[in-house]
Design a protein around this motif. Structure first.
Motif, short mmCIF file in Angstrom:
data_model
loop_
_atom_site.label_atom_id
_atom_site.label_comp_id
_atom_site.label_asym_id
_atom_site.label_seq_id
_atom_site.Cartn_x
_atom_site.Cartn_y
_atom_site.Cartn_z
N CYS A 144 15.58 71.86 43.43
CA CYS A 144 15.51 72.00 44.88
C CYS A 144 14.22 72.70 45.30
O CYS A 144 13.57 72.29 46.26
CB CYS A 144 16.70 72.80 45.41
SG CYS A 144 18.27 71.92 45.40
N ARG A 145 13.86 73.72 44.58
CA ARG A 145 12.63 74.46 44.89
C ARG A 145 11.40 73.59 44.74
O ARG A 145 10.37 73.84 45.36
CB ARG A 145 12.52 75.68 43.99
CG ARG A 145 13.49 76.76 44.35
CD ARG A 145 13.33 77.96 43.47
NE ARG A 145 14.26 79.01 43.87
CZ ARG A 145 14.65 79.99 43.09
NH1 ARG A 145 14.18 80.09 41.85
NH2 ARG A 145 15.49 80.90 43.52
N GLN A 146 11.51 72.56 43.91
CA GLN A 146 10.39 71.64 43.71
C GLN A 146 10.44 70.47 44.70
O GLN A 146 9.62 69.56 44.63
CB GLN A 146 10.39 71.12 42.27
CG GLN A 146 10.15 72.21 41.25
CD GLN A 146 10.37 71.74 39.83
OE1 GLN A 146 10.86 70.64 39.58
NE2 GLN A 146 10.01 72.59 38.88
N GLY A 147 11.43 70.48 45.59
CA GLY A 147 11.53 69.45 46.62
C GLY A 147 12.31 68.22 46.23
O GLY A 147 12.25 67.20 46.93
N GLN A 198 15.03 65.78 46.35
CA GLN A 198 16.08 65.51 47.32
C GLN A 198 17.42 65.18 46.67
O GLN A 198 18.47 65.46 47.24
CB GLN A 198 15.64 64.39 48.25
CG GLN A 198 14.53 64.85 49.18
CD GLN A 198 14.19 63.82 50.23
OE1 GLN A 198 14.72 62.70 50.23
NE2 GLN A 198 13.30 64.18 51.12
N GLN A 199 17.40 64.61 45.48
CA GLN A 199 18.67 64.34 44.78
C GLN A 199 19.34 65.65 44.40
O GLN A 199 20.57 65.76 44.49
CB GLN A 199 18.43 63.49 43.55
CG GLN A 199 18.09 62.06 43.86
CD GLN A 199 17.84 61.24 42.60
OE1 GLN A 199 17.38 61.77 41.59
NE2 GLN A 199 18.13 59.96 42.68
N ALA A 200 18.58 66.63 43.99
CA ALA A 200 19.14 67.94 43.65
C ALA A 200 19.69 68.61 44.90
O ALA A 200 20.76 69.22 44.87
CB ALA A 200 18.07 68.82 43.00
N MET A 201 18.97 68.48 46.02
CA MET A 201 19.46 69.05 47.28
C MET A 201 20.78 68.42 47.67
O MET A 201 21.70 69.11 48.12
CB MET A 201 18.43 68.85 48.39
CG MET A 201 17.18 69.66 48.21
SD MET A 201 16.02 69.28 49.54
CE MET A 201 14.54 70.05 48.92
N THR A 241 19.75 73.92 55.85
CA THR A 241 18.36 73.66 56.21
C THR A 241 17.50 74.88 55.88
O THR A 241 16.42 74.74 55.29
CB THR A 241 18.23 73.32 57.70
OG1 THR A 241 19.00 72.14 57.95
CG2 THR A 241 16.80 73.08 58.10
N ARG A 242 17.97 76.04 56.21
CA ARG A 242 17.22 77.27 55.91
C ARG A 242 17.13 77.51 54.41
O ARG A 242 16.10 77.96 53.91
CB ARG A 242 17.86 78.47 56.59
CG ARG A 242 17.74 78.41 58.10
CD ARG A 242 18.39 79.59 58.74
NE ARG A 242 17.36 80.64 58.80
CZ ARG A 242 17.59 81.86 59.21
NH1 ARG A 242 18.82 82.21 59.57
NH2 ARG A 242 16.62 82.74 59.25
N ALA A 243 18.18 77.20 53.70
CA ALA A 243 18.18 77.41 52.24
C ALA A 243 17.20 76.47 51.55
O ALA A 243 16.52 76.86 50.61
CB ALA A 243 19.59 77.21 51.68
N PHE A 244 17.14 75.23 52.03
CA PHE A 244 16.26 74.26 51.38
C PHE A 244 14.85 74.41 51.88
O PHE A 244 13.90 74.07 51.26
CB PHE A 244 16.75 72.83 51.63
CG PHE A 244 18.06 72.53 50.94
CD1 PHE A 244 18.34 73.04 49.70
CD2 PHE A 244 18.99 71.73 51.55
CE1 PHE A 244 19.54 72.75 49.07
CE2 PHE A 244 20.19 71.43 50.93
CZ PHE A 244 20.47 71.94 49.70
#
Length: 64
Positions: free
Chosen positions: A19-22, A24-27, A61-64
């Motif tokens: 997620c930290r790397q962006g 979207q599947q992980a998000m 949204t804030r977390a991601f």
């Protein structure tokens, strides 16, 4: 003998790193795992479902 696991459940730490790397599947995976509980918490504070869903969405949204 070596055992091969095809349907390995992703570890939370791995998903957060992705997620930290962006990724979207992980998000999406994190959202699917935690949205029901987070919505329950939001519903305790906000009686209207639409406001609870909006608060939950804003939190992700804030977390991601």
């Amino acid at each position: 003998t070596r055992i091969l696991t095809l349907n390995r459940t992703p570890r939370l730490e791995d998903q957060i790193r992705a997620c930290r790397q962006g990724n979207q599947q992980a998000m999406r995976w994190v959202f699917d795992q935690f949205a029901p509980k987070m919505l329950g918490v939001c519903r305790r504070y906000l009686q209207r479902i639409d406001l609870a869903e909006e608060a939950m969405s804003g939190g992700f949204t804030r977390a991601f």
